[in-house]
Design a protein around this motif. Structure first.
Motif, PDB file in Angstrom:
ATOM      1  N   GLU A  71       0.834  -1.212   0.000  1.00 30.32           N
ATOM      2  CA  GLU A  71       0.000   0.000   0.000  1.00 30.32           C
ATOM      3  C   GLU A  71       0.867   1.259   0.000  1.00 30.32           C
ATOM      4  OE1 GLU A  71      -2.921   2.071   3.210  1.00 30.32           O
ATOM      5  OE2 GLU A  71      -3.328  -0.052   2.790  1.00 30.32           O
ATOM      6  N   ASP A  72       1.867   1.296   0.870  1.00 29.86           N
ATOM      7  CA  ASP A  72       2.748   2.465   0.929  1.00 29.86           C
ATOM      8  C   ASP A  72       3.552   2.618  -0.365  1.00 29.86           C
ATOM      9  OD1 ASP A  72       1.847   3.111   3.450  1.00 29.86           O
ATOM     10  OD2 ASP A  72       3.565   2.223   4.493  1.00 29.86           O
ATOM     11  N   LEU A  73       3.972   1.524  -0.939  1.00 31.92           N
ATOM     12  CA  LEU A  73       4.707   1.582  -2.194  1.00 31.92           C
ATOM     13  C   LEU A  73       3.824   2.126  -3.311  1.00 31.92           C
ATOM     14  CD1 LEU A  73       7.241   1.050  -3.848  1.00 31.92           C
ATOM     15  CD2 LEU A  73       6.447  -1.306  -4.167  1.00 31.92           C
ATOM     16  N   SER A  74       2.575   1.689  -3.354  1.00 34.12           N
ATOM     17  CA  SER A  74       1.641   2.195  -4.371  1.00 34.12           C
ATOM     18  C   SER A  74       1.458   3.697  -4.245  1.00 34.12           C
ATOM     19  CB  SER A  74       0.287   1.494  -4.260  1.00 34.12           C
ATOM     20  OG  SER A  74       0.403   0.131  -4.571  1.00 34.12           O
ATOM     21  N   ASP A  79       3.164   9.279  -6.447  1.00 34.37           N
ATOM     22  CA  ASP A  79       3.895  10.540  -6.336  1.00 34.37           C
ATOM     23  C   ASP A  79       4.968  10.659  -7.406  1.00 34.37           C
ATOM     24  OD1 ASP A  79       2.360  11.279  -4.179  1.00 34.37           O
ATOM     25  OD2 ASP A  79       3.824  10.654  -2.676  1.00 34.37           O
ATOM     26  N   TRP A  80       5.520   9.543  -7.868  1.00 33.07           N
ATOM     27  CA  TRP A  80       6.525   9.576  -8.909  1.00 33.07           C
ATOM     28  C   TRP A  80       5.943  10.169 -10.184  1.00 33.07           C
ATOM     29  CZ3 TRP A  80       8.441   3.823  -8.505  1.00 33.07           C
ATOM     30  CH2 TRP A  80       9.117   3.636  -7.301  1.00 33.07           C
ATOM     31  N   ASP A  81       4.682   9.867 -10.460  1.00 36.04           N
ATOM     32  CA  ASP A  81       4.036  10.374 -11.683  1.00 36.04           C
ATOM     33  C   ASP A  81       3.864  11.884 -11.618  1.00 36.04           C
ATOM     34  OD1 ASP A  81       3.834   7.835 -12.752  1.00 36.04           O
ATOM     35  OD2 ASP A  81       1.812   7.495 -11.989  1.00 36.04           O
TER      36      ASP A  81
END
Length: 83
Positions: A71-74, A79-81
């Motif tokens: 979940e945290d990785l998603s 945010d990378w986008d």
């Protein structure tokens, strides 16, 4: 014959072995440890000893809480986008 008995048998045989036999056994172990048994996420080959090292690294990451939930990785990836 179980694993403990097999190990004892081999230890006894090694104690009685001459140099030629010991060199053969050493070569067998060297080949076994250098055999490709897996590949990493980038497609690089891993020998048995490298594979074991990667497993140990992963277990240490879990032990020392160097992990991230899916979940945290998603959320982080979203945010990378935006960057």
């Amino acid at each position: 014959m179980g694993l403990p008995e097999l190990k004892d048998k081999i230890r006894n045989q090694l104690d009685l072995a001459d140099e030629k036999v010991l060199r053969i056994v050493s070569s067998v172990f060297d080949n076994y440890l250098n055999e490709v048994v897996s590949y990493d996420a980038k497609g690089n080959s891993l020998t048995l000893s490298e594979y074991h090292n990667k497993v140990e690294e992963g277990l240490n990451d879990v032990t020392y809480n160097r992990i991230i939930s899916q979940e945290d990785l998603s959320k982080e990836m979203k945010d990378w986008d935006n960057e």
